[in-house]
Scaffold this motif. Structure first.
Motif, short mmCIF file in Angstrom:
data_model
loop_
_atom_site.label_atom_id
_atom_site.label_comp_id
_atom_site.label_asym_id
_atom_site.label_seq_id
_atom_site.Cartn_x
_atom_site.Cartn_y
_atom_site.Cartn_z
N LEU A 80 5.35 11.70 0.25
CA LEU A 80 3.99 11.24 -0.08
C LEU A 80 2.96 12.26 0.39
O LEU A 80 3.30 13.26 1.00
CB LEU A 80 3.73 9.87 0.57
CG LEU A 80 4.54 8.72 -0.02
CD1 LEU A 80 4.33 7.45 0.78
CD2 LEU A 80 4.18 8.47 -1.49
N HIS A 81 1.68 11.97 0.11
CA HIS A 81 0.65 12.94 0.48
C HIS A 81 0.22 12.83 1.94
O HIS A 81 -0.57 13.63 2.40
CB HIS A 81 -0.55 12.85 -0.47
CG HIS A 81 -1.15 11.48 -0.57
ND1 HIS A 81 -0.87 10.63 -1.61
CD2 HIS A 81 -1.99 10.80 0.23
CE1 HIS A 81 -1.52 9.50 -1.43
NE2 HIS A 81 -2.21 9.57 -0.33
N ARG A 109 -3.31 8.51 -7.64
CA ARG A 109 -2.16 9.36 -8.00
C ARG A 109 -1.81 9.06 -9.45
O ARG A 109 -1.63 7.90 -9.80
CB ARG A 109 -0.95 9.00 -7.13
CG ARG A 109 -1.11 9.34 -5.65
CD ARG A 109 0.00 8.70 -4.82
NE ARG A 109 1.31 9.26 -5.12
CZ ARG A 109 1.93 10.16 -4.34
NH1 ARG A 109 1.37 10.58 -3.23
NH2 ARG A 109 3.12 10.62 -4.66
N CYS A 149 3.83 17.94 3.39
CA CYS A 149 3.71 16.75 2.55
C CYS A 149 3.91 17.12 1.09
O CYS A 149 4.01 18.30 0.74
CB CYS A 149 2.35 16.09 2.78
SG CYS A 149 2.27 15.30 4.39
N ASN A 150 3.98 16.11 0.23
CA ASN A 150 4.17 16.31 -1.22
C ASN A 150 5.49 16.99 -1.54
O ASN A 150 5.62 17.64 -2.58
CB ASN A 150 3.03 17.14 -1.81
CG ASN A 150 1.71 16.39 -1.85
OD1 ASN A 150 1.71 15.16 -1.99
ND2 ASN A 150 0.61 17.10 -1.74
N THR A 186 1.35 -0.63 -0.96
CA THR A 186 1.04 0.79 -1.12
C THR A 186 -0.36 0.96 -1.70
O THR A 186 -1.14 1.81 -1.26
CB THR A 186 2.08 1.48 -2.01
OG1 THR A 186 3.35 1.35 -1.40
CG2 THR A 186 1.78 2.96 -2.18
N TYR A 194 2.20 3.45 4.53
CA TYR A 194 2.11 2.78 3.24
C TYR A 194 2.45 1.30 3.32
O TYR A 194 2.05 0.52 2.46
CB TYR A 194 2.98 3.48 2.17
CG TYR A 194 4.48 3.25 2.27
CD1 TYR A 194 5.05 2.04 1.88
CD2 TYR A 194 5.34 4.24 2.73
CE1 TYR A 194 6.42 1.83 1.97
CE2 TYR A 194 6.71 4.04 2.82
CZ TYR A 194 7.24 2.82 2.43
OH TYR A 194 8.58 2.61 2.53
N LEU A 209 -1.85 2.62 1.57
CA LEU A 209 -1.84 4.07 1.38
C LEU A 209 -3.02 4.52 0.53
O LEU A 209 -3.68 5.51 0.84
CB LEU A 209 -0.52 4.49 0.70
CG LEU A 209 -0.38 5.98 0.43
CD1 LEU A 209 -0.13 6.74 1.72
CD2 LEU A 209 0.75 6.24 -0.57
N ASP A 233 3.80 6.12 -6.59
CA ASP A 233 4.43 7.20 -5.82
C ASP A 233 5.27 8.12 -6.70
O ASP A 233 5.37 9.30 -6.43
CB ASP A 233 5.28 6.61 -4.70
CG ASP A 233 6.40 5.76 -5.25
OD1 ASP A 233 6.09 4.73 -5.88
OD2 ASP A 233 7.56 6.13 -5.09
#
Lengths: 464, 280
Positions: free
Chosen positions: A173-174, B44, A210-211, A262, A182, A266, B217
């Motif tokens: 995740l970021h 996202r 991240c990512n 989430t 999250y 998040l 996600d």
């Protein structure tokens, strides 16, 4: 020193239920120093330390509590810090009643010592009062990679960094934090606390990438062969949500708890400025009885729902959630529909959820899990009018690592198979722990696994 | 942070960006997707890989400016960075062993169809491409499709370019002219894919569709992208995004796609106002 023989724990100050069910600020406000000292004096300092044996990371509980009783909070913190890298988190989210407090001698006749509350107090006190720069350990010249920045990965990263390893944590995740970011809502675990723990690791020299979806952008083989990591820890969690497989589960207004939480946690959908939408509805049914179900239900209430039900197929006594979460949920006005199971979800003309048909249940003989098996009562179907349904039925391990790592053995549930308690997998140099191994469990169990694996990874690298 | 090295408006509503992402460029395959967040506080969103240059270390994305997030993305200039760029996610389109394929793209879906057509062409497969647009103004990637197709049919709804009509009419014609395909691969609006699948079924042809549902996600965690495929729940992000066209419940997917419509309209308006202010 005189013991405090009060049969009950010093109560935890909390926000008023009817105020807090409309905001996302923390519910429990924490002990004052005076309360903490008083509660610590309830500990009778058993020689055999039954509480410590109930702690997955083995904190020397009587020792830290003795320091609290003396008012030496920093000494208490140092005792906890020897065994746990995330005390502010664990003091808030551990199921103490089935761990340390469940074994407390005081708990045999009266309420156990409030170990979790004391742990939280000590961690918060340290965070607010002690501002020493963390010691950057001397490098031992070895590199390790951690996959997943959740509780297992953060713990393994912290322990390995302390031993002098150069640690890189890869996170899909970021932001780092995993379920702490999250999954668990702000009102139960403020994100600033999680961020501070992560920043602490960064100051110790841990790198966070991240990512990075390992298995996709890089494989474990590439990390070891091309990037030169001598050992890898997989703490990728159990992220894949389960559904019931009943008709209507794909209607608009049906969420997995993962998606609902989430969006809220998040992506901050609970803030009016968030660009990620969430559709809470007025009448919400959360299906399931674990901590995640409580989090989803209480979040829905705070997001503006009028009525929120917990629909659970067993009884109140069987709810797997932490006792405190159930109590808090009840105080806030969540309605518990226990011994009740959904069989079908219905829609209105626009395809949005309108109601669910539920059936009443009764408890039969214990099943393989040792809990009494719920059985449908014939002809007991009834309609529950709701406009949002949140499925909180547990999760399975993510398939991305197992499907891209040849030779990594997994079981029929998709969990990574490990040997012994140290997280050794079927691949040399690859260790695993947390929900990726056990399936959905608790933060502290994942931390325990991360800790054991860090030790084993160190032994493995040193023996090469 | 991922730098934008090129930005081209392919038509008034569709933009191509080339993004510096060397690790993803090394791995990306046709059919896979990226999760993008233009800014730190953005949503996202999933965007399918429209191309890549493994040596230059760049990945192409092509997107239609339809909502708040794509407007934010389109506000970025060459040299600026997108905040998050995650991938390559999902399974790649399976192209191995195919001898003759018809690729059917609609609107911005053609951007995703192109790398698949290209890969098939490079493998020596005979590629027939059918691309459909509302009108000539919205036409994209004509030369690129020409370069990798043994036969190219361009359809427009209003007849302002190519042949007037829908893509299924061209597919019918190609099959009726005696073409036998191992597979039809279709990417575009759900309603178009639904009818391409129906047309394939009529001719006894197998079809693959590329689904693009709502996601957060993109790694299997939220379940928001779930679809019913052959009576089973599947996640587009990890099980797809490609699925057997015969098995996908399109009506359900279309309904789920409208879940946030009121919110999206509001977000679009808010983004419009904000970006206009910045221009002033």
């Amino acid at each position: 020193m005189a013991f405090n023989m009060d049969p009950k724990k010093c109560p935890m100050p909390t926000q008023d239920p009817m105020v807090r069910n409309k905001n996302f600020e923390e519910v429990a406000l924490g002990y004052t120093a005076e309360m903490a000292v008083n509660e610590a004096k309830r500990c009778i300092g058993c020689k055999n330390k039954p509480c410590q044996s109930g702690c997955p990371v083995g904190i020397d509980i009587p020792e830290f509590i003795a320091h609290v009783a003396e008012g030496d909070f920093e000494a208490a913190y140092q005792v906890i810090n020897r065994s746990s890298s995330l005390p502010a988190v664990c003091g808030r989210v551990c199921p103490q009643e089935s761990q340390c407090e469940g074994k407390c001698t005081r708990g045999i006749k009266n309420e156990p010592v409030g170990i979790g509350r004391l742990e939280r107090f000590v961690a918060d006190w340290h965070r607010e009062n002690v501002h020493t720069a963390p010691v950057v350990p001397a490098s031992n010249g070895h590199k390790v990679a951690i996959i997943g920045a959740g509780p297992a990965g953060l713990t393994a990263a912290g322990d390995l960094a302390k031993m002098g390893y150069k640690v890189t944590v890869y996170e899909a995740l970021h932001v780092a934090g995993g379920v702490l970011m999250y999954g668990i809502p702000e009102f139960r675990l403020p994100k600033a606390i999680v961020q501070q723990e992560i920043d602490g690791l960064k100051k110790m020299g841990v790198d966070f990438e991240c990512n990075m979806v390992i298995g996709k952008v890089l494989t474990i083989d590439e990390l070891m062969e091309e990037y030169g990591y001598e050992a890898v820890f997989v703490g990728s969690g159990a992220g894949l949500p389960r559904f019931m497989g009943i008709p209507g589960e794909s209607l608009k207004g049906v969420y997995s708890a993962n998606e609902f939480l989430t969006r809220s946690n998040l992506m901050k959908a609970y803030l009016p400025t968030s660009k990620t939408p969430i559709r809470t509805g007025n009448k919400v049914a959360v299906v399931g009885g674990g901590n995640v179900a409580m989090d989803a239900a209480r979040s829905a209430l705070r997001l503006g729902a009028d009525t929120v039900y917990i629909v659970y197929r067993r009884g109140m006594a069987e709810l797997p959630a932490r006792k405190e979460e159930v109590e808090h949920a009840e105080e806030e006005g969540i309605i518990f529909k226990t011994l009740c199971n959904p069989v079908e979800i219905h829609s209105n003309e626009e395809g949005f959820v309108k109601s669910i048909t539920c059936v009443e249940m009764e408890l039969g003989e214990p099943d393989a899990s040792g809990r009494r098996r719920p059985i449908e009562k014939k002809g007991s179907e009834f309609e529950l009018e709701v406009d949002t349904v949140i499925m909180s039925l547990g999760t399975s391990p993510n398939p991305l690592i197992r499907s891209t790592t040849p030779g990594l053995e997994t079981n029929k549930h998709g969990c990574i198979v490990t040997e012994g308690d140290e997280g050794k997998t079927s691949r040399e140099g690859v260790y695993a722990g947390g929900d990726a191994v056990t399936g959905a469990a608790t933060v502290i169990k994942a931390m325990g696994a991360g800790k054991a694996a860090a030790k084993a990874m160190d032994e493995y690298i040193r023996s090469k | 942070m991922f730098k934008i090295t090129e930005k081209v408006a392919l038509n008034p509503t569709v933009t191509k960006m080339v993004i510096e992402a060397p690790l993803i460029a090394k791995k990306a395959k046709p059919g896979q997707f990226i999760i993008v967040r233009p800014f730190e506080d953005s949503e996202r969103i999933p965007l399918t890989v429209a191309g890549y240059d493994r040596e230059a270390g760049t990945v192409d994305i092509i997107f239609q400016i339809v909502g708040g997030t794509t407007m934010e993305l389109n506000s970025l200039k060459v040299g600026e960075c997108v905040h998050d760029f995650v991938g390559p996610l999902g399974r790649a389109t399976e192209t191995e062993g195919l001898k003759k394929v018809c690729v059917v793209g609609g609107g911005v879906g053609c951007a995703i169809a192109l790398p698949i057509a290209r890969e098939l062409h490079e493998q020596g497969c005979v590629v027939h491409s059918v691309v459909g647009f509302r009108s000539k103004d919205l036409l994209i990637l004509e030369d690129e499709f020409k370069a990798c197709s043994d036969e190219l049919r361009i359809m427009t709804d209003d007849g302002s370019y190519g042949t007037k009509g829908v893509v299924t009419a061209a597919l019918d014609e190609l099959v009726e002219a005696g073409n036998q395909y191992d597979l039809v691969i279709t990417i575009g609006p759900l309603i178009m894919m639904k009818f391409v699948v129906k047309t394939c079924q009529k001719h006894g042809l197998k079809s693959i569709v590329s689904m693009n549902p709502i996601m957060i996600d993109g790694t299997g965690m939220c379940g928001g992208c779930r679809l019913t495929v052959g009576g089973e729940t599947k996640f587009a992000c990890v099980d797809g995004p490609d699925f057997d066209g015969d098995l996908v419940d399109f009506d359900e997917a279309m309904a789920r796609g409208t879940m946030y419509r009121p919110f999206e309209a509001h977000a679009r308006e808010a983004a419009c106002n904000l970006l206009n202010q910045e221009v002033k």
